[in-house]
Enzyme design. Structure first.
Site, PDB file in Angstrom:
ATOM      1  N   SER A   1      -3.716 -28.936  23.508  1.00  0.00           N
ATOM      2  CA  SER A   1      -4.799 -28.118  23.984  1.00  0.00           C
ATOM      3  C   SER A   1      -5.139 -28.543  25.331  1.00  0.00           C
ATOM      4  O   SER A   1      -5.682 -27.669  26.354  1.00  0.00           O
ATOM      5  CB  SER A   1      -5.940 -27.636  23.313  1.00  0.00           C
TER       6      SER A   1
ATOM      7  N   CYS B   1     -18.972 -26.382   3.304  1.00  0.00           N
ATOM      8  CA  CYS B   1     -19.224 -25.077   3.151  1.00  0.00           C
ATOM      9  C   CYS B   1     -20.089 -24.504   2.166  1.00  0.00           C
ATOM     10  O   CYS B   1     -20.981 -23.792   2.123  1.00  0.00           O
ATOM     11  CB  CYS B   1     -18.084 -24.255   3.694  1.00  0.00           C
TER      12      CYS B   1
ATOM     13  N   LYS C   1     -16.590 -32.949  -3.482  1.00  0.00           N
ATOM     14  CA  LYS C   1     -17.835 -33.021  -2.474  1.00  0.00           C
ATOM     15  C   LYS C   1     -19.074 -32.213  -2.962  1.00  0.00           C
ATOM     16  O   LYS C   1     -20.325 -32.645  -2.597  1.00  0.00           O
ATOM     17  CB  LYS C   1     -17.258 -32.297  -1.360  1.00  0.00           C
TER      18      LYS C   1
ATOM     19  N   HIS D   1     -18.135 -17.667   0.944  1.00  0.00           N
ATOM     20  CA  HIS D   1     -17.992 -18.126  -0.016  1.00  0.00           C
ATOM     21  C   HIS D   1     -19.123 -17.825  -1.098  1.00  0.00           C
ATOM     22  O   HIS D   1     -20.311 -17.759  -0.674  1.00  0.00           O
ATOM     23  CB  HIS D   1     -18.399 -19.745   0.074  1.00  0.00           C
TER      24      HIS D   1
ATOM     25  N   ASN E   1     -19.349 -19.235   5.358  1.00  0.00           N
ATOM     26  CA  ASN E   1     -18.750 -20.410   5.265  1.00  0.00           C
ATOM     27  C   ASN E   1     -18.555 -21.170   6.744  1.00  0.00           C
ATOM     28  O   ASN E   1     -18.662 -22.298   6.902  1.00  0.00           O
ATOM     29  CB  ASN E   1     -17.375 -20.410   4.585  1.00  0.00           C
TER      30      ASN E   1
HETATM   31  N1  NAP Z   1     -13.530 -23.665   8.011  1.00  0.00           N
HETATM   32  C1  NAP Z   1     -14.668 -23.805   7.381  1.00  0.00           C
HETATM   33  O1  NAP Z   1     -15.264 -22.784   6.829  1.00  0.00           O
HETATM   34  C2  NAP Z   1     -15.424 -25.235   7.378  1.00  0.00           C
HETATM   35  C3  NAP Z   1     -16.591 -25.388   6.882  1.00  0.00           C
HETATM   36  C4  NAP Z   1     -17.203 -26.390   6.815  1.00  0.00           C
HETATM   37  C5  NAP Z   1     -16.622 -27.645   7.122  1.00  0.00           C
HETATM   38  N2  NAP Z   1     -15.283 -27.525   8.031  1.00  0.00           N
HETATM   39  C6  NAP Z   1     -14.693 -28.625   8.445  1.00  0.00           C
HETATM   40  O2  NAP Z   1     -14.670 -28.503   9.999  1.00  0.00           O
HETATM   41  C7  NAP Z   1     -13.603 -29.101  10.404  1.00  0.00           C
HETATM   42  C8  NAP Z   1     -12.876 -28.047  11.374  1.00  0.00           C
HETATM   43  O3  NAP Z   1     -12.321 -27.012  10.463  1.00  0.00           O
HETATM   44  P1  NAP Z   1     -11.678 -25.973  11.051  1.00  0.00           P
HETATM   45  O4  NAP Z   1     -11.435 -24.944   9.579  1.00  0.00           O
HETATM   46  O5  NAP Z   1     -12.185 -25.341  12.138  1.00  0.00           O
HETATM   47  O6  NAP Z   1     -10.092 -26.596  11.467  1.00  0.00           O
HETATM   48  P2  NAP Z   1      -9.053 -26.019  12.332  1.00  0.00           P
HETATM   49  O7  NAP Z   1      -9.226 -24.468  12.425  1.00  0.00           O
HETATM   50  O8  NAP Z   1      -7.692 -26.638  11.470  1.00  0.00           O
HETATM   51  O9  NAP Z   1      -9.232 -26.670  13.704  1.00  0.00           O
HETATM   52  C9  NAP Z   1      -9.032 -28.175  13.749  1.00  0.00           C
HETATM   53  C10 NAP Z   1      -9.517 -28.455  15.445  1.00  0.00           C
HETATM   54  O10 NAP Z   1      -9.230 -29.886  15.373  1.00  0.00           O
HETATM   55  C11 NAP Z   1      -8.657 -30.072  16.660  1.00  0.00           C
HETATM   56  N3  NAP Z   1      -7.660 -31.134  16.469  1.00  0.00           N
HETATM   57  C12 NAP Z   1      -6.824 -31.472  15.548  1.00  0.00           C
HETATM   58  N4  NAP Z   1      -6.288 -32.565  15.722  1.00  0.00           N
HETATM   59  C13 NAP Z   1      -6.674 -33.507  16.874  1.00  0.00           C
HETATM   60  C14 NAP Z   1      -6.594 -34.467  17.388  1.00  0.00           C
HETATM   61  N5  NAP Z   1      -5.578 -35.439  17.218  1.00  0.00           N
HETATM   62  N6  NAP Z   1      -7.529 -34.724  18.428  1.00  0.00           N
HETATM   63  C15 NAP Z   1      -8.486 -33.804  19.012  1.00  0.00           C
HETATM   64  N7  NAP Z   1      -8.652 -32.693  18.280  1.00  0.00           N
HETATM   65  C16 NAP Z   1      -7.742 -32.351  17.353  1.00  0.00           C
HETATM   66  C17 NAP Z   1      -7.778 -28.914  16.791  1.00  0.00           C
HETATM   67  O11 NAP Z   1      -7.406 -28.834  18.141  1.00  0.00           O
HETATM   68  P3  NAP Z   1      -5.839 -28.126  18.473  1.00  0.00           P
HETATM   69  O12 NAP Z   1      -6.052 -26.552  18.657  1.00  0.00           O
HETATM   70  O13 NAP Z   1      -5.745 -28.661  19.824  1.00  0.00           O
HETATM   71  O14 NAP Z   1      -4.950 -28.655  17.603  1.00  0.00           O
HETATM   72  C18 NAP Z   1      -8.839 -27.669  16.495  1.00  0.00           C
HETATM   73  O15 NAP Z   1      -9.591 -27.517  17.464  1.00  0.00           O
HETATM   74  C19 NAP Z   1     -12.868 -29.894   9.457  1.00  0.00           C
HETATM   75  O16 NAP Z   1     -13.395 -31.167   9.271  1.00  0.00           O
HETATM   76  C20 NAP Z   1     -13.395 -29.095   8.128  1.00  0.00           C
HETATM   77  O17 NAP Z   1     -13.118 -29.698   6.874  1.00  0.00           O
HETATM   78  C21 NAP Z   1     -14.514 -26.285   7.918  1.00  0.00           C
END
Ligand code: NAP
Length: 350
Positions: free
Chosen positions: A39, A147, A203, A240, A325
């Protein structure tokens, strides 16, 4: 003067929620977005597959996505990075003097990293001093829970503080957005329930103990309550839900529990933090609520919405709890943590 902030992982599911919630925030000004090299270099509008049901904020759309490495022109970074890469990147930012507010699981259980729910354990921010000293960092990492844990623990805290807490049995029904984007294949989740989410049960069981635990010197002594979790993924977009049974330290009666949920308040409410819900544990009286489609956005997605409070023949009491969440379970939680830290005078760059 607003504090300039950045979002790491800004293009993902949680990252987009940060961008939405930070637009127009009274204390924070979003000046930097960062993501992977896929990106970086593109405008946020081009790089991001925006999936929220409100328009992308225009100012954020015009930002150029940067690599997720120190050098961003801000003092505070919110991390929504994929957990596969979050660990060392967040450490690099903390070492370089940034305050890192992380959603990722990587540092949550470290002894010197606060795992914060501002209503429940605002005093755990004292771990930041230990962390800086021990690691030689100018900045720091503070985390918010998983979450499901985030909304469960608010409801548990409302009861634990008044009646004590000995045991918890929880079964979750978790939304698809909890798996990030693009998440699960539609053929796996439509019309289905998947009775396994990798690492999630552990967790909930471990994080709950740390959050409800007591700060003793330079570490937290986990709360001794036994927590048993079963986690499932269901075809819901956001929100959730969890079915919870609790064994309390006393038998106060149903009305006393209801009153505990209604009356529960903490530092965010007392201090009037901008993202604080008026009612952190919002009790619904209707027999068929809470429901994700109807109730997930109550209190702007920042409440633990409680309902179906009744006696449990096994543990004493049971109820259903619902939380958003990606808001209370992720981006909103981290922003509330940042507001708490600013209120405590801990957000200034060293
Ligand atoms: N979804 C939920 O409800 C939720 C709730 C609590 C916590 N979380 C936690 O929050 C975090 C994000 O979750 P998500 O659901 O938003 O995941 P996601 O939609 O898969 O987004 C992941 C993000 O990380 C970036 N990324 C991936 N590889 C990278 C790298 N090598 N260097 C820099 N950036 C990188 C991606 O960028 P690109 O677009 O450029 O690939 C994207 O912006 C995770 O740790 C997850 O466990 C999620």
């Amino acid at each position: 003067m607003k504090i300039p902030v950045g979002v790491l992982g800004a293009t993902g599911t949680v990252g987009q929620r940060f961008v939405q919630l930070l637009a127009g925030h009274p204390w924070f000004d979003l000046v930097a977005v960062a993501a992977s090299e896929r990106s970086a270099g593109r405008s946020y509008r081009e790089a991001c597959a925006w999936k929220l049901d409100v328009p992308m904020p225009a100012a954020a759309g015009a930002l150029v996505v940067q690599p997720a490495e120190p050098g961003l022109a801000c003092e505070v970074v919110f991390s929504a990075l994929d957990a596969a890469v979050a660990g060392p990147i967040e450490e690099a930012f903390a070492g370089a003097g940034y305050a890192v507010l992380s959603n990722a699981r990587n540092h949550r259980m470290a002894d010197d990293v606060p795992l914060l729910v501002p209503e429940v354990n605002p005093e755990h921010t004292a771990l930041i001093e230990t962390q800086r000293r021990r690691r030689g960092w100018r900045g720091f990492i503070a985390t918010n829970p998983n979450c499901s844990t985030a909304t469960l623990v608010l409801a548990l805290a409302a009861l634990e503080r008044r009646f004590g807490l000995e045991a918890v049995m929880v079964t979750t029904l978790q939304a698809i957005s909890g798996a990030g984007y693009p998440g699960l294949p539609s053929l796996d989740i439509l019309g289905n329930v998947i009775p396994f989410i990798g690492g999630e049960e552990e967790k909930i069981e471990r994080e709950t103990g740390k959050i409800l635990g007591r700060l003793a010197g330079a570490a937290v002594t986990p709360h001794p309550a036994t927590v048993s979790a079963t986690t499932t993924r269901v075809p819901v977009v956001d929100g959730h839900t969890a079915s919870v049974s609790v064994k309390l330290g006393s038998d106060p009666g149903l009305e006393a529990l209801a009153e505990a949920f209604r009356a529960y308040r903490g530092v965010p409410q007392e201090r009037g933090l901008p993202s604080a819900p008026g009612h952190p544990t919002l009790l619904l009286e209707q027999e068929d609520r809470p429901q994700p489609r109807l109730d997930v956005n109550l209190e702007h997605g920042m409440a633990s919405v409680v309902g179906r409070l009744r006696r449990c023949p096994l543990l004493g009491y049971k109820f259903v709890v619902l939380g958003h969440n990606t808001i209370r379970g992720a981006a909103g939680a981290a922003i509330l943590n940042a507001e708490l830290l600013r209120d405590q005078g801990l957000l200034r760059r060293a």
